[in-house]
Design a protein around this motif. Structure first.
Motif, PDB file in Angstrom:
ATOM      1  N   LEU A  21       0.861  -1.305  -0.134  1.00 55.89           N
ATOM      2  CA  LEU A  21      -0.090   0.098   0.050  1.00 55.89           C
ATOM      3  C   LEU A  21       0.945   1.104   0.000  1.00 55.89           C
ATOM      4  N   LEU A  22       1.929   0.960   1.171  1.00 54.13           N
ATOM      5  CA  LEU A  22       2.696   2.306   0.839  1.00 54.13           C
ATOM      6  C   LEU A  22       3.193   3.028  -0.522  1.00 54.13           C
ATOM      7  N   LYS A  23       3.921   1.632  -0.869  1.00 57.32           N
ATOM      8  CA  LYS A  23       4.552   1.956  -2.318  1.00 57.32           C
ATOM      9  C   LYS A  23       3.565   1.857  -3.156  1.00 57.32           C
ATOM     10  N   GLU A  24       2.402   1.830  -3.195  1.00 58.05           N
ATOM     11  CA  GLU A  24       1.016   2.368  -4.164  1.00 58.05           C
ATOM     12  C   GLU A  24       1.113   3.619  -4.296  1.00 58.05           C
ATOM     13  N   MET A  25       1.247   4.149  -2.399  1.00 53.64           N
ATOM     14  CA  MET A  25       0.927   5.530  -2.069  1.00 53.64           C
ATOM     15  C   MET A  25       2.213   6.466  -3.011  1.00 53.64           C
ATOM     16  N   GLY A  26       3.225   5.947  -3.216  1.00 54.03           N
ATOM     17  CA  GLY A  26       4.385   6.717  -3.674  1.00 54.03           C
ATOM     18  C   GLY A  26       5.354   7.427  -2.431  1.00 54.03           C
ATOM     19  N   HIS A  27       5.252   5.953  -1.263  1.00 51.83           N
ATOM     20  CA  HIS A  27       6.805   5.989  -0.416  1.00 51.83           C
ATOM     21  C   HIS A  27       7.267   5.236  -0.227  1.00 51.83           C
ATOM     22  N   GLU A  28       8.544   6.110  -0.617  1.00 55.59           N
ATOM     23  CA  GLU A  28      10.211   5.014   0.519  1.00 55.59           C
ATOM     24  C   GLU A  28       9.576   4.551   1.327  1.00 55.59           C
ATOM     25  N   VAL A  29      10.008   3.217   1.576  1.00 59.38           N
ATOM     26  CA  VAL A  29       9.562   1.546   2.311  1.00 59.38           C
ATOM     27  C   VAL A  29      10.798   1.769   2.939  1.00 59.38           C
ATOM     28  N   ASN A  30      11.047   1.207   4.320  1.00 59.71           N
ATOM     29  CA  ASN A  30      12.520   0.028   4.405  1.00 59.71           C
ATOM     30  C   ASN A  30      11.865  -0.892   5.197  1.00 59.71           C
ATOM     31  N   ASP A  31      12.060  -2.011   5.232  1.00 62.67           N
ATOM     32  CA  ASP A  31      11.752  -2.709   5.967  1.00 62.67           C
ATOM     33  C   ASP A  31      12.153  -3.612   7.247  1.00 62.67           C
ATOM     34  N   LEU A  32      12.710  -3.103   8.428  1.00 63.06           N
ATOM     35  CA  LEU A  32      13.571  -3.984   8.997  1.00 63.06           C
ATOM     36  C   LEU A  32      13.004  -4.715   9.767  1.00 63.06           C
ATOM     37  N   GLY A  33      12.172  -6.148   9.279  1.00 57.06           N
ATOM     38  CA  GLY A  33      12.411  -7.097   9.696  1.00 57.06           C
ATOM     39  C   GLY A  33      11.426  -7.181  10.437  1.00 57.06           C
ATOM     40  N   PRO A  34      10.896  -7.959  11.021  1.00 54.51           N
ATOM     41  CA  PRO A  34      11.136  -9.810  10.391  1.00 54.51           C
ATOM     42  C   PRO A  34      11.026 -10.459   9.307  1.00 54.51           C
ATOM     43  N   TYR A  35      11.245 -11.108   8.874  1.00 54.81           N
ATOM     44  CA  TYR A  35      11.039 -11.599   6.770  1.00 54.81           C
ATOM     45  C   TYR A  35       9.651 -12.932   7.130  1.00 54.81           C
ATOM     46  N   ASN A  36       9.900 -13.306   8.449  1.00 60.35           N
ATOM     47  CA  ASN A  36       9.268 -14.480   8.233  1.00 60.35           C
ATOM     48  C   ASN A  36       8.882 -15.091   9.503  1.00 60.35           C
ATOM     49  N   THR A  37       7.853 -16.186  10.274  1.00 63.47           N
ATOM     50  CA  THR A  37       7.402 -16.022  11.081  1.00 63.47           C
ATOM     51  C   THR A  37       8.113 -17.021  11.848  1.00 63.47           C
ATOM     52  N   ASP A  38       8.995 -17.131  11.855  1.00 62.08           N
ATOM     53  CA  ASP A  38       9.910 -17.726  13.205  1.00 62.08           C
ATOM     54  C   ASP A  38       9.913 -16.669  14.315  1.00 62.08           C
ATOM     55  N   SER A  39       9.139 -17.181  15.308  1.00 60.29           N
ATOM     56  CA  SER A  39       9.430 -16.697  16.383  1.00 60.29           C
ATOM     57  C   SER A  39      10.514 -16.051  16.636  1.00 60.29           C
ATOM     58  N   VAL A  40      10.313 -13.859  17.198  1.00 61.09           N
ATOM     59  CA  VAL A  40      11.424 -13.862  17.442  1.00 61.09           C
ATOM     60  C   VAL A  40      10.865 -12.169  18.352  1.00 61.09           C
ATOM     61  N   ASP A  41      12.403 -11.455  19.196  1.00 60.34           N
ATOM     62  CA  ASP A  41      11.938 -10.492  19.849  1.00 60.34           C
ATOM     63  C   ASP A  41      11.383  -9.580  19.671  1.00 60.34           C
ATOM     64  N   LEU A  42      10.109  -8.996  19.445  1.00 55.91           N
ATOM     65  CA  LEU A  42       9.659  -7.347  19.137  1.00 55.91           C
ATOM     66  C   LEU A  42      11.008  -6.537  19.500  1.00 55.91           C
ATOM     67  N   SER A  43      11.679  -6.420  20.340  1.00 61.08           N
ATOM     68  CA  SER A  43      12.967  -4.974  20.685  1.00 61.08           C
ATOM     69  C   SER A  43      13.559  -5.623  19.221  1.00 61.08           C
ATOM     70  N   ASP A  44      14.414  -6.115  18.884  1.00 59.25           N
ATOM     71  CA  ASP A  44      15.515  -6.420  18.463  1.00 59.25           C
ATOM     72  C   ASP A  44      14.912  -5.818  16.939  1.00 59.25           C
ATOM     73  N   TYR A  45      13.698  -5.755  16.298  1.00 57.14           N
ATOM     74  CA  TYR A  45      13.213  -5.198  15.261  1.00 57.14           C
ATOM     75  C   TYR A  45      12.510  -3.578  15.522  1.00 57.14           C
ATOM     76  N   VAL A  46      11.765  -3.277  16.554  1.00 55.54           N
ATOM     77  CA  VAL A  46      11.226  -1.939  16.670  1.00 55.54           C
ATOM     78  C   VAL A  46      11.912  -1.138  16.719  1.00 55.54           C
ATOM     79  N   TYR A  47      12.784  -1.734  17.712  1.00 60.15           N
ATOM     80  CA  TYR A  47      13.763  -0.375  18.928  1.00 60.15           C
ATOM     81  C   TYR A  47      14.822   0.520  17.188  1.00 60.15           C
ATOM     82  N   PRO A  48      15.288  -0.702  16.095  1.00 60.42           N
ATOM     83  CA  PRO A  48      15.996   0.095  15.715  1.00 60.42           C
ATOM     84  C   PRO A  48      15.402   1.497  15.166  1.00 60.42           C
ATOM     85  N   ALA A  49      14.409   0.282  14.477  1.00 60.46           N
ATOM     86  CA  ALA A  49      13.257   1.083  13.428  1.00 60.46           C
ATOM     87  C   ALA A  49      12.879   2.348  14.217  1.00 60.46           C
TER      88      ALA A  49
END
Length: 158
Positions: A21-49
């Motif tokens: 959706l964001l790309k369709e709206m013309g925004h530049e997107v940076n996805d910092l992960g994760p990229y699959n559904t393996d269990s992760v700790d939220l802070s490992d991704y949200v804090y850097p973002a």
């Protein structure tokens, strides 16, 4: 606009739809992960973002976890971040109009993709209200951050 996204395993599928959706709206997107559904700790991704928004490397952030509150708790601990949890477009509109929020947090286990995409669309296209009372309220919240949070340039190792 540059938008950074992050999630935990519960938000990966919804994050992919939001990125489209964001790309369709013309925004530049940076996805910092994760990229699959393996269990992760939220802070490992949200804090850097969160730091990407705080350092102004991104204009806004969108974070998705199970209910949204974990992401908001992490993000709101960083100076310069005003993260909100929204579960409908009306709240998304007010979060921008009344609070000038710069991070949107969503619950991938709570809302379906159709409503989530409408929330994102509303949040991304709504500007803060400029009337004095709203600006005064926003400044009061920022003053609380000034009093209790350290600016990033005062912190080593980030």
């Amino acid at each position: 606009m540059k938008i950074v996204l992050a999630s935990d395993h519960a938000g990966v599928a919804l994050k992919a739809e939001i990125i489209d959706l964001l790309k369709e709206m013309g925004h530049e997107v940076n996805d910092l992960g994760p990229y699959n559904t393996d269990s992760v700790d939220l802070s490992d991704y949200v804090y850097p973002a969160t730091l990407e928004v705080a350092k102004k490397h991104a204009d806004r952030g969108i974070f998705i976890d199970g209910v949204g509150y974990g992401s908001a708790m992490i993000a709101n601990r960083v100076y310069g971040i005003d993260a909100v949890v929204c579960q409908d477009p009306f709240c998304a509109k007010l979060a921008r109009q009344h609070n000038d929020s710069n991070v949107l947090c969503l619950g991938g286990k709570i809302i379906g993709s159709a409503i989530a995409l409408e929330i994102v669309r509303t949040w991304m296209t709504t500007e803060p209200l400029t009337e004095e009372k709203y600006q005064r309220r926003i400044k009061k919240v920022k003053a609380i951050s000034e009093k209790h949070l350290r600016k990033l340039d005062e912190i080593k190792d980030i």
